[in-house]
Design a protein around this motif. Structure first.
Motif, short mmCIF file in Angstrom:
data_model
loop_
_atom_site.label_atom_id
_atom_site.label_comp_id
_atom_site.label_asym_id
_atom_site.label_seq_id
_atom_site.Cartn_x
_atom_site.Cartn_y
_atom_site.Cartn_z
N TYR A 29 0.81 -1.22 0.00
CA TYR A 29 0.00 0.00 0.00
C TYR A 29 0.85 1.27 0.00
O TYR A 29 0.62 2.19 -0.79
N GLU A 30 1.83 1.32 0.88
CA GLU A 30 2.61 2.55 1.01
C GLU A 30 3.49 2.82 -0.20
O GLU A 30 3.91 3.96 -0.43
N ARG B 224 -0.57 -2.96 10.38
CA ARG B 224 -0.30 -1.52 10.30
C ARG B 224 -1.53 -0.75 9.82
O ARG B 224 -1.76 0.39 10.24
N LEU B 225 -2.32 -1.38 8.94
CA LEU B 225 -3.51 -0.74 8.37
C LEU B 225 -4.69 -1.69 8.54
O LEU B 225 -5.09 -2.37 7.59
N PRO B 226 -5.28 -1.75 9.73
CA PRO B 226 -6.35 -2.73 9.99
C PRO B 226 -7.55 -2.61 9.06
O PRO B 226 -8.24 -3.60 8.82
N TRP B 227 -7.80 -1.43 8.52
CA TRP B 227 -8.96 -1.27 7.65
C TRP B 227 -8.84 -2.11 6.38
O TRP B 227 -9.87 -2.48 5.78
N ILE B 228 -7.62 -2.44 5.97
CA ILE B 228 -7.44 -3.26 4.78
C ILE B 228 -8.01 -4.66 5.00
O ILE B 228 -8.73 -5.20 4.15
N ALA B 229 -7.69 -5.26 6.15
CA ALA B 229 -8.24 -6.58 6.46
C ALA B 229 -9.75 -6.52 6.62
O ALA B 229 -10.48 -7.42 6.18
N ASP B 230 -10.23 -5.46 7.25
CA ASP B 230 -11.67 -5.30 7.44
C ASP B 230 -12.39 -5.19 6.10
O ASP B 230 -13.43 -5.82 5.88
N GLU B 231 -11.83 -4.41 5.19
CA GLU B 231 -12.43 -4.25 3.87
C GLU B 231 -12.43 -5.57 3.10
O GLU B 231 -13.42 -5.94 2.46
N PHE B 232 -11.32 -6.28 3.17
CA PHE B 232 -11.19 -7.57 2.49
C PHE B 232 -12.27 -8.54 2.96
O PHE B 232 -12.85 -9.28 2.16
N TYR B 233 -12.56 -8.51 4.27
CA TYR B 233 -13.58 -9.40 4.80
C TYR B 233 -14.99 -8.89 4.51
O TYR B 233 -15.85 -9.66 4.06
N GLN B 234 -15.22 -7.61 4.72
CA GLN B 234 -16.57 -7.07 4.62
C GLN B 234 -17.13 -7.14 3.20
O GLN B 234 -18.33 -7.38 3.01
N VAL B 235 -16.29 -6.92 2.20
CA VAL B 235 -16.81 -6.92 0.82
C VAL B 235 -16.56 -8.24 0.11
O VAL B 235 -17.05 -8.44 -1.00
N ALA C 166 -4.30 -12.13 -0.73
CA ALA C 166 -4.36 -12.52 0.68
C ALA C 166 -3.03 -12.26 1.37
O ALA C 166 -2.99 -11.84 2.54
N ARG C 167 -1.92 -12.49 0.67
CA ARG C 167 -0.61 -12.18 1.25
C ARG C 167 -0.49 -10.69 1.54
O ARG C 167 0.05 -10.28 2.57
N LEU C 168 -0.99 -9.87 0.61
CA LEU C 168 -0.96 -8.42 0.81
C LEU C 168 -1.76 -8.04 2.06
O LEU C 168 -1.29 -7.23 2.88
N VAL C 169 -2.94 -8.61 2.21
CA VAL C 169 -3.79 -8.29 3.36
C VAL C 169 -3.11 -8.70 4.66
O VAL C 169 -3.09 -7.94 5.64
N VAL C 170 -2.53 -9.90 4.68
CA VAL C 170 -1.85 -10.37 5.89
C VAL C 170 -0.69 -9.45 6.25
O VAL C 170 -0.50 -9.08 7.42
N SER C 171 0.08 -9.05 5.26
CA SER C 171 1.27 -8.24 5.53
C SER C 171 0.93 -6.81 5.96
O SER C 171 1.67 -6.19 6.72
N GLU C 172 -0.21 -6.28 5.49
CA GLU C 172 -0.54 -4.89 5.76
C GLU C 172 -1.53 -4.70 6.90
O GLU C 172 -1.70 -3.59 7.41
N SER C 173 -2.21 -5.76 7.31
CA SER C 173 -3.35 -5.60 8.23
C SER C 173 -2.95 -5.12 9.62
O SER C 173 -3.74 -4.43 10.27
#
Length: 214
Positions: free
Chosen positions: A27-28, A117-128, A108-115
């Motif tokens: 992301y960054e 530091r940026l919890p909203w990424i994991a939340d978005e991945f799950y919610q949508v 999924a690797r991206l979400v695991v690595s970023e979640s």
């Protein structure tokens, strides 16, 4: 994408370009300028269509998960003439297809690595994505229970259990890059058949004798 606008051809180009960059550089490491350059559009176009990098990421996540649905837009095939075994096997194949034919593993690797530091990424991945898939599958199991094809008191729990039986072998070893484990694991066909049999051993209605507790 800004509220009220339909997705255009340029939006699709932007989201595809953004996905390539996010998967490669996290992301960054991505900016609106880089997304625009990679998509072959101006930065102003990206800004006008999405407004921010976060919105681009959120829309990219939605677009990614839209590939899970079939041609009729259903997340889970659950027809009246199907047996429970047919439904389970079809859903397991959908999980396998999504993992093999899309960018689900690197995503999924991206979400695991970023979640962290940026919890909203994991939340978005799950919610949508995963959340609606689980709910749709649980709803399908509800139908199977109502029509006597399954016996199950908690279909949400059962849905997660079945997905775990499949994804523990077909998804997570790839996400975590366990090369040694993936090299010796059973075939996808065996994983799916054993998952179906294990699930039905617990939740199939008893054919005769006293009912067992759900």
């Amino acid at each position: 994408m800004k509220t009220g606008r339909r997705r255009s051809a340029s939006d699709a180009k932007i989201l595809a370009a953004a996905k390539e960059l996010f998967l490669a550089d996290r992301y960054e490491g991505v900016t609106l300028e880089r997304i625009a350059e990679h998509a072959g559009v101006s930065r102003q176009t990206v800004y006008n269509r999405f407004g921010s990098k976060e919105t681009v990421f959120r829309e990219m996540t939605r677009h990614h998960w839209s590939a899970f649905a079939g041609p009729d837009r259903r997340l889970v095939e659950c027809d009246a003439d199907q047996t429970a075994e047919d439904v389970l096997r079809s859903f397991a194949r959908s999980l396998q297809r999504f993992a093999n034919e899309t960018d689900q593993i690197p995503f999924a690797r991206l979400v695991v690595s970023e979640s962290r530091r940026l919890p909203w990424i994991a939340d978005e991945f799950y919610q949508v994505g995963k959340g609606p898939v689980v709910e749709a599958f649980a709803g399908c199991l509800d139908t199977l229970v109502r029509t006597g094809r399954l016996r199950c008191a908690d279909t949400y729990l059962a849905a997660r259990q079945f997905m775990g039986l499949v994804q523990e072998f077909l998804v997570w070893p790839q996400v975590m890059a366990f090369d040694e484990e993936t090299a010796v694991q059973p075939s996808a066909d065996m994983v799916i058949e054993e998952a179906v049999l294990s699930f039905l051993a617990r939740y199939a209605p008893a054919p005769h004798g006293p009912a067992r507790p759900a």
